[in-house]
Design an enzyme around this catalytic site. Structure first.
Site, mmCIF file in Angstrom:
data_model
loop_
_atom_site.group_PDB
_atom_site.id
_atom_site.type_symbol
_atom_site.label_atom_id
_atom_site.label_comp_id
_atom_site.label_asym_id
_atom_site.label_seq_id
_atom_site.Cartn_x
_atom_site.Cartn_y
_atom_site.Cartn_z
ATOM 1 N N SER A 206 -31.373 -12.826 -20.142
ATOM 2 C CA SER A 206 -32.628 -13.342 -19.594
ATOM 3 C C SER A 206 -32.450 -14.795 -19.201
ATOM 4 O O SER A 206 -31.323 -15.280 -19.055
ATOM 5 C CB SER A 206 -33.757 -13.176 -20.618
ATOM 6 O OG SER A 206 -35.014 -13.414 -20.016
ATOM 7 N N ASN A 207 -33.534 -15.525 -19.021
ATOM 8 C CA ASN A 207 -33.475 -16.948 -18.657
ATOM 9 C C ASN A 207 -34.706 -17.640 -19.236
ATOM 10 O O ASN A 207 -35.627 -16.979 -19.711
ATOM 11 C CB ASN A 207 -33.387 -17.098 -17.135
ATOM 12 C CG ASN A 207 -34.619 -16.527 -16.455
ATOM 13 O OD1 ASN A 207 -35.717 -17.030 -16.617
ATOM 14 N ND2 ASN A 207 -34.436 -15.444 -15.717
ATOM 15 N N PRO A 208 -34.741 -18.988 -19.206
ATOM 16 C CA PRO A 208 -35.819 -19.692 -19.932
ATOM 17 C C PRO A 208 -37.153 -19.808 -19.193
ATOM 18 O O PRO A 208 -37.980 -20.636 -19.572
ATOM 19 C CB PRO A 208 -35.236 -21.101 -20.147
ATOM 20 C CG PRO A 208 -33.905 -21.130 -19.507
ATOM 21 C CD PRO A 208 -33.749 -19.927 -18.665
#
Ligand code: PMT
Length: 395
Positions: A206-208
């Protein structure tokens, strides 16, 4: 910013009125406060006066020695009246046009925008009488904010319908009510947040992305009168009110949710940080740890925005470009390749903006060649500027 009269009626939620008044003042609104005699059994006039920064309009002060009548002065002064908490009794009087106390007389004397924040026992709220009065008030153009389901104040009540919305939400709703409706009727599809690409039931790529940028666009558009559908990846943000919210996890789910609603949409803003790759396979069972190097095979995810651009048919398409370097040329290339009308270039490696932060700094590139560099500002402000351009493109 508006001149807001907060009218406090008698209920335990009157204790929240000082907080509400402070929030409104902090947002730059000019406030005055009116309290009914019953309200003053729950909260002192001094607490209200301190929070409002001025005197409290009470029953005793209704008619002045100089012959002036407070209900007329208040109705003329206020751009909006927020009755919070609103009792069944206050709503009934306003629905029927009674005017035997300062609050009901003020409302009848031509108060412009009126919003009610009901707070009462569940049976009182659900009674046919109160429901009929609520309908009548809506028909008169008044707004109803809540009530919510939750713990009720009176002893032994437990949970139910009838809890006043929290002051933060009341302020948000009031501001939405007062905002100019210059996007009325626009059908806007917005994406926000990250996607999760699962390796097995407990591990994902995923990513932030926090979702804040996309949620800000969706909320600003709603406040300006647009019909909004928000397709969101997993975030910690509460679902915004006043729109359909579709929660998804993976890029493939996001694609499907967006394509399903694309025929309906007149404009799309893709603020989601969609993962470009997903694991070639997702295991059904959690994979046990092994003490050895692992190779992960990834396959590309579909580019949702590019697909939308290929079947654009007169829609307005807005994308974001997340870059690390200078990025202008890459953003321009994305604008062209994805057949967009507008792209907002922002950066992943600048402190305090982009992923997760409350603020963002963007350069807006338009299809017609215009380049608008915006200073660092709150994401809501960025959203408003993007929507100004959507409005212009809509013609
Ligand atoms: O959520 P926040 O914490 O508030 O952060 C906001 C943000 C930084 C995530 C947001 O402002 C942002 O930049 N979103 C887009 C991030 C991104 O995926 O950029 P990109 O340059 O890789 O993609 C370009 C555009 O294509 C984007 O509009 C993206 O949504 C879209 N895209 C990308 C990949 C893909 N497979 N499908 C897509 O539709």
């Amino acid at each position: 910013m508006a001149r807001v009269l907060v009218a406090v009626a008698g209920g335990a939620a009157a204790l929240k009125a000082p907080h509400l008044l402070r929030l409104l003042r902090a947002r730059g609104h000019e406030v005055r406060v009116l309290a009914t005699p019953r309200a003053l059994e729950f909260i002192t006039p001094l607490s209200l006066a301190v929070a409002a920064g001025g005197e409290v309009a009470t029953e005793e002060a209704w008619f002045r020695p100089d012959g002036r009548a407070l209900h007329i002065e208040l109705a003329r002064w206020a751009e909006a009246v927020l009755v919070a908490p609103a009792t069944a009794d206050a709503m009934a009087k306003a629905a029927l046009g009674l005017a035997d106390d300062l609050l009901s007389a003020t409302l009848l004397a031509g108060a412009k925008r009126v919003a009610w924040a009901p707070a009462m026992n569940e049976a009182m709220w659900l009674s046919p009488q109160t429901q009929a009065h609520a309908e009548r008030l809506k028909a008169l153009g008044h707004a109803l904010f809540g009530p919510a389901y939750g713990p009720l104040a009176a002893a032994g009540e437990g949970e139910g319908w009838g809890r006043m919305l929290e002051p933060e939400e009341l302020v948000e709703r009031l501001e939405a009510l007062l905002a100019p409706k210059d996007l009325k009727g626009l059908r806007l599809l917005v994406s926000a947040g990250p996607t999760r690409e699962y390796l097995d039931p407990v591990r994902f790529l995923s990513n932030p992305s926090s979702g804040r940028m996309g949620y800000a666009v969706a909320e600003a558009a709603r406040d300006r009168g647009a019909e909004v559908v928000l397709v969101s990846g997993p975030t910690a943000l509460p679902d915004p009110w006043g729109m359909e919210v579709v929660q998804v996890e993976s890029a493939l789910e996001m694609r499907q949710a967006i394509l399903d609603r694309y025929p309906w949409a007149e404009a799309v803003v893709m603020a989601a940080a969609v993962a470009d790759y997903r694991p070639a396979e997702t295991l059904k069972e959690k994979e046990p740890k092994v003490e050895a190097e692992r190779l992960l095979r990834l396959v590309p995810n579909p580019d949702i925005l590019k697909e939308l651009g290929e079947r654009k048919e007169g829609r307005i398409l807005v994308g974001f470009a997340m870059e690390t370097g200078e990025g202008l040329e890459r953003a321009r290339e994305k604008l062209r390749r994805k057949n967009l009308d507008l792209i907002a270039l922002n950066w992943v490696n600048r402190e305090g903006v982009g992923f997760g932060s409350l603020e963002n700094q963007v350069v807006l590139l338009l299809r017609d060649g215009r380049v608008l560099e915006l200073p660092r500002m709150r994401k809501r402000e960025v959203a408003e500027r993007i929507l100004d351009l959507v409005k212009e493109l809509r013609g």
